[in-house]
Design a protein around this motif. Structure first.
Motif, PDB file in Angstrom:
ATOM      1  N   LEU A   9       8.332 -19.472  10.252  1.00  0.00           N
ATOM      2  CA  LEU A   9       9.419 -18.563  10.590  1.00  0.00           C
ATOM      3  C   LEU A   9      10.512 -19.363  11.277  1.00  0.00           C
ATOM      4  CD1 LEU A   9      10.197 -15.434  10.839  1.00  0.00           C
ATOM      5  CD2 LEU A   9       9.396 -15.667  13.206  1.00  0.00           C
ATOM      6  N   LEU A  21      11.505 -16.477   6.496  1.00  0.00           N
ATOM      7  CA  LEU A  21      10.079 -16.773   6.468  1.00  0.00           C
ATOM      8  C   LEU A  21       9.776 -17.476   5.155  1.00  0.00           C
ATOM      9  CD1 LEU A  21       7.274 -16.435   7.816  1.00  0.00           C
ATOM     10  CD2 LEU A  21       7.022 -14.324   6.498  1.00  0.00           C
ATOM     11  N   SER A  49      15.644 -11.749   6.594  1.00  0.00           N
ATOM     12  CA  SER A  49      15.893 -10.441   7.189  1.00  0.00           C
ATOM     13  C   SER A  49      17.226  -9.915   6.671  1.00  0.00           C
ATOM     14  CB  SER A  49      15.916 -10.535   8.718  1.00  0.00           C
ATOM     15  OG  SER A  49      16.911 -11.438   9.149  1.00  0.00           O
ATOM     16  N   GLN A  59       1.781 -13.088  14.149  1.00  0.00           N
ATOM     17  CA  GLN A  59       1.703 -12.228  12.978  1.00  0.00           C
ATOM     18  C   GLN A  59       0.314 -11.618  12.904  1.00  0.00           C
ATOM     19  OE1 GLN A  59       2.238 -14.119   9.077  1.00  0.00           O
ATOM     20  NE2 GLN A  59       3.378 -12.321   8.391  1.00  0.00           N
ATOM     21  N   LEU A 119       9.016  -7.064  13.969  1.00  0.00           N
ATOM     22  CA  LEU A 119       9.475  -7.048  12.589  1.00  0.00           C
ATOM     23  C   LEU A 119       8.372  -6.563  11.674  1.00  0.00           C
ATOM     24  CD1 LEU A 119      10.377 -10.232  13.826  1.00  0.00           C
ATOM     25  CD2 LEU A 119      12.036  -9.768  12.053  1.00  0.00           C
ATOM     26  N   LEU A 175      10.301  -8.489   7.150  1.00  0.00           N
ATOM     27  CA  LEU A 175      11.285  -9.023   8.091  1.00  0.00           C
ATOM     28  C   LEU A 175      12.346  -8.013   8.489  1.00  0.00           C
ATOM     29  CD1 LEU A 175      11.960 -12.776   7.201  1.00  0.00           C
ATOM     30  CD2 LEU A 175      10.263 -11.756   8.704  1.00  0.00           C
TER      31      LEU A 175
END
Length: 491
Positions: free
Chosen positions: A226, A236, A251, A271, A296, A300
């Motif tokens: 990321l 990502l 994003s 994550q 997120l 994203l």
């Protein structure tokens, strides 16, 4: 040298303060500044600090180089070995990360300023910000096996590094070089290498900085990174085990990352199994540190952001349930006299906190979880404003995690001694004669209940001959309500 120092702390109403027993590591004539620590396979710790000269009566350091210093302690805090890494000059606090390898050896990574000549330009920090990434390999007794630098003639600073299950390492870094009238060239690098510095695979991102990057997945055959792209959005990228790019997603929603703040750097990211990502970012500058916590979705999409201002948030820990612990230093006059651990839930809200107060300058470097619901804190004691004694390392263990722990605002006047004990007996002594209805349970380091009983008298002697050497916790109850937990050691 290890010393013990016990403080009785005053409870305050804004957060619960705790009784603290520090384990201090002191060189007596040198300053030790805590950098990072890792838990080792023997349930001990590897403590990494920087060492510098101590001048009695002064906070200045004159004519003194700084070196890396590694200390290995066992599960009960005894020092097994110390190693000072040679010829290591630092002008700033470096990026340092340590790992224990499967064969019992240790690998340390660190950035250091460098005065390398890059394309004819003599770079000396901070003029051109030349850095080197150095790697040290130590054997299981702390002896230096080898030392090497990443093979570049210009600047390479590492942002993040993790160990893969196969023992190799994956690192994100920034490379830069001076190219005369055209200015500077820079690129991000994702590198897989072995512990001897041999580069196995590498992926480059020209003119895309990886200064804001975090490694989310580090499996042998799947890696996720990321990072913050040039337009301020999050990206990502997913790779296979040979660093072949599989996919990149960006994003896309209108809510800007880090709430639109400039000079905002990603410090940590996590994550979960559903692919949701939580990040901690910090805006540098100002008396208070502005932290932005962002949640997120797996695509994203920024779902939620919360902003907090901390005086000096120095360490962060994501728990398995995605709760976040943030360690903050609180300044009183010119010294940091309080450490506050705040727990933040999955909705990015502060749900509870606990504080440790001291009239010394205490700086927190690392929060380490244990096999039980306990945390160990690693930092610097008598840190940066002391003229009476050199800076020391401290380890402090407290029961921060257990949701059943009740931190009473009334001090429970009970003492365990001898602690550590090797006599097969443990004395449990109340300072008051008004003792009624107290029960105890003893737990081992794995959280298993081993013994229980009543404490009917002000002076109680417990037979603990059945307990082997190790660290134990005594939990005190009254009328089925948990009152306190205290650690003791059997040698």
């Amino acid at each position: 040298m290890k010393k013990y120092f016990t403080l009785l702390l005053i409870f305050i109403f804004t957060s619960f303060s705790l009784k603290a027993q520090y384990e201090l590591y002191d060189l007596e004539d040198k300053n030790l500044y805590a950098q990072t620590a890792i838990r080792t396979s023997d349930e001990g710790l590897l403590l990494i600090s920087t060492i510098s000269c101590y001048t009695p009566g002064s906070t200045t350091i004159e004519g003194c180089t700084t070196a890396l210093y590694a200390t290995k302690v066992n599960a009960i805090g005894d020092t097994l070995w110390n190693t000072q890494l040679p010829n290591y000059f630092l002008t700033v606090v470096p990026f340092i990360k340590a790992f224990e390898n499967a064969d019992g050896t240790f690998t340390l990574f660190s950035n250091k300023p460098d005065n390398t000549i890059c394309n004819g330009v003599f770079g000396f920090p901070p003029a051109y910000n030349w850095y080197r990434t150095e790697v040290f390999n130590l054997d299981e007794t702390g002896q230096l096996l080898n030392r090497f630098q990443f093979p570049d003639e210009c600047s390479l600073s590492t942002k993040e590094i993790e160990q893969l299950p196969n023992g190799n390492f994956i690192a994100t870094s920034n490379y830069s070089e001076y190219v005369g009238s055209t200015g500077a060239y820079y690129e991000g690098r994702i590198t897989i290498m072995n512990k001897n510095g041999d580069i196995l695979h590498e992926y480059t991102t020209p003119f895309i900085s990886l200064n804001n990057s975090q490694i989310l997945n580090s499996e042998d055959d799947f890696i996720s990174v990321l990072y913050k792209s040039t337009d301020g959005k999050l990206a990502l990228s997913n790779f296979d085990g040979n660093l072949n790019l599989l996919s990149t997603q960006m994003s896309e929603n209108d809510l800007p990352f880090c709430n639109g703040l400039t000079n905002c750097a990603i410090l940590e990211a996590y994550q979960n199994d559903e692919g949701e990502i939580t990040t901690i970012a910090k805006k540098y500058g100002g008396q208070l540190e502005t932290h932005v916590l962002t949640k997120l979705s797996s695509t994203l999409t920024i779902e939620q952001q919360s902003i907090y201002e901390f005086e000096r948030a120095s360490t962060y820990l994501f728990l398995d349930n995605q709760n976040i612990l943030i360690g903050e230093g609180i300044r009183v006059f010119s010294t940091y006299q309080e450490i506050v651990i705040k727990r933040i839930d999955t909705e990015l809200q502060v749900v509870d906190s606990v504080s440790i107060t001291d009239d010394k300058d205490i700086r927190l470097a690392t929060i380490l979880p244990t096999a039980t619901e306990e945390l160990q804190l690693f930092g610097t004691y008598d840190c940066c404003n002391s003229i009476e004694s050199p800076a020391k390392l401290f380890i402090l263990a407290e029961d921060f995690l257990s949701p059943t722990i009740i931190f009473s605002k009334e001090e429970i006047p009970v003492t365990l001694y001898p602690n550590p004990t090797s006599e097969g007996e443990l004395q449990v002594v109340f300072s008051t004669q008004q003792v009624q209805g107290y029960q105890y349970q003893i737990y081992d380091a794995l959280g298993r209940s081993l013994e229980s009983g009543e404490l009917p008298n002000a002076f109680n002697t417990l037979d603990i001959t059945a307990l082997s050497a190790g660290i134990y916790a005594m939990v005190l109850f009254k009328e089925d309500q948990l009152i306190m937990t205290q650690k003791f050691i059997v040698r």
